[in-house]
Write an enzyme that holds these catalytic residues in place. Structure first.
Site, PDB file in Angstrom:
ATOM      1  CB  SER A 184      29.284  44.761  39.196  1.00 46.81           C
ATOM      2  OG  SER A 184      30.323  45.096  40.019  1.00 46.81           O
TER       3      SER A 184
HETATM    4  N1  SAH Z   1      32.655  48.410  41.015  1.00 51.84           N
HETATM    5  C1  SAH Z   1      32.952  48.468  39.534  1.00 51.84           C
HETATM    6  C2  SAH Z   1      33.550  46.628  40.032  1.00 51.84           C
HETATM    7  C3  SAH Z   1      34.942  46.000  40.048  1.00 51.84           C
HETATM    8  S1  SAH Z   1      35.361  44.012  40.185  1.00 51.84           S
HETATM    9  C4  SAH Z   1      32.804  48.400  38.266  1.00 51.84           C
HETATM   10  O1  SAH Z   1      31.800  48.521  38.457  1.00 51.84           O
HETATM   11  O2  SAH Z   1      33.232  48.142  36.951  1.00 51.84           O
HETATM   12  C5  SAH Z   1      36.583  45.229  41.984  1.00 51.84           C
HETATM   13  C6  SAH Z   1      37.533  45.343  41.548  1.00 51.84           C
HETATM   14  O3  SAH Z   1      37.582  46.170  42.793  1.00 51.84           O
HETATM   15  C7  SAH Z   1      38.470  45.084  40.167  1.00 51.84           C
HETATM   16  O4  SAH Z   1      38.923  45.880  39.355  1.00 51.84           O
HETATM   17  C8  SAH Z   1      40.340  45.163  41.856  1.00 51.84           C
HETATM   18  O5  SAH Z   1      41.044  45.803  40.617  1.00 51.84           O
HETATM   19  C9  SAH Z   1      39.629  46.238  42.351  1.00 51.84           C
HETATM   20  N2  SAH Z   1      40.592  45.861  43.792  1.00 51.84           N
HETATM   21  C10 SAH Z   1      40.862  44.534  44.681  1.00 51.84           C
HETATM   22  N3  SAH Z   1      41.284  44.895  45.702  1.00 51.84           N
HETATM   23  C11 SAH Z   1      41.506  46.374  45.876  1.00 51.84           C
HETATM   24  C12 SAH Z   1      41.930  47.485  46.849  1.00 51.84           C
HETATM   25  N4  SAH Z   1      42.051  46.838  47.789  1.00 51.84           N
HETATM   26  N5  SAH Z   1      41.720  48.514  46.528  1.00 51.84           N
HETATM   27  C13 SAH Z   1      41.353  48.754  45.351  1.00 51.84           C
HETATM   28  N6  SAH Z   1      40.880  48.215  44.500  1.00 51.84           N
HETATM   29  C14 SAH Z   1      40.887  46.782  44.709  1.00 51.84           C
END
Ligand code: SAH
Length: 208
Positions: A57
């Site tokens: 993000s």
């Molecule tokens: N917080 C992260 C940004 C992540 S983007 C950072 O600091 O880099 C969102 C993430 O959510 C992605 O990696 C995606 O694979 C994950 N995601 C999507 N659906 C999910 C679920 N049901 N359970 C766990 N992770 C999930």
């Protein structure tokens, strides 16, 4: 862009002024949480690809969300969407423990490796479908989604302590409102913090 440009920008705009938040941001090297080819963009204020169609993000978004969590030193936090592990790393400096779930196995490993490189020991990366929360370690003081939810995740209220906070971007594929809910007497009191855009949540309570 440098780390200090971001802080200056936050100060000028009057957002993220809490010294503890700024210290936490300063203590985590974002360059350790991104792909090498983007190294010179480590402190650009935008999301960067981390593979598997996912992104780390935007720094300002991470900080606004963490501010909204009103973290206390003893908080146990559940994050849904570990991604790079960056957001969890910053939270780890402001709370007692972070459980962060990641549904893409390769990214769960990426997050683990990055957190290790940054010497962070109070974050537990779990490879699982976080849309259902993570009951095993519940209840939590705070729960945050870093992927877009189709609706307010009320089903996670039982995994949240009373007076706890759930934060989630809620909407469709193209944009979401950041919803902040406080649990009061087993009800969620929710407000919107404005518009954001996140990658979609997968899993049981995600987008079909
Ligand atoms: N917080 C992260 C940004 C992540 S983007 C950072 O600091 O880099 C969102 C993430 O959510 C992605 O990696 C995606 O694979 C994950 N995601 C999507 N659906 C999910 C679920 N049901 N359970 C766990 N992770 C999930």
């Amino acid at each position: 862009m440098m780390k200090h440009n971001l802080i200056e920008d936050w100060m000028n705009r009057g957002i993220i002024r809490d010294e503890k938040l700024i210290d936490a941001f300063l203590s985590i090297p974002r360059e350790e949480f991104i792909l090498k080819k983007y190294l010179n963009e480590s402190y650009g204020d935008y999301p960067l690809p981390i593979g598997y169609e996912q992104t780390i993000s935007q720094p300002t978004t991470v900080m606004l969300m963490i501010e909204a969590l009103e973290l206390k030193k003893n908080d146990r936090v559940l994050e849904i969407g570990a991604g790079s592990g960056y957001c969890a790393a910053i939270i780890s400096k402001l709370a007692k423990e972070v459980i962060t779930t990641e549904i893409v196995p390769e990214l769960a490993k990426f997050a683990k490796d990055n957190l290790k490189k940054a010497n962070i020991n109070n974050v537990n990366v779990i490879e699982s479908d976080g849309s259902q929360g993570y009951e095993k370690e519940a209840p939590y003081d705070k729960i945050m989604f870093t992927a877009a939810c189709p609706k307010i995740p009320e089903h996670l209220a039982p995994q949240l302590k009373n007076n706890g906070i759930i934060l989630a971007p809620v909407g469709d594929f193209f944009g979401q409102k950041m919803i902040k809910c406080v649990k009061k007497n087993n009800n969620l009191d929710c407000i919107s913090l404005g518009y954001f855009t996140f990658v979609p949540l997968k899993g049981k309570f995600g987008f079909k």
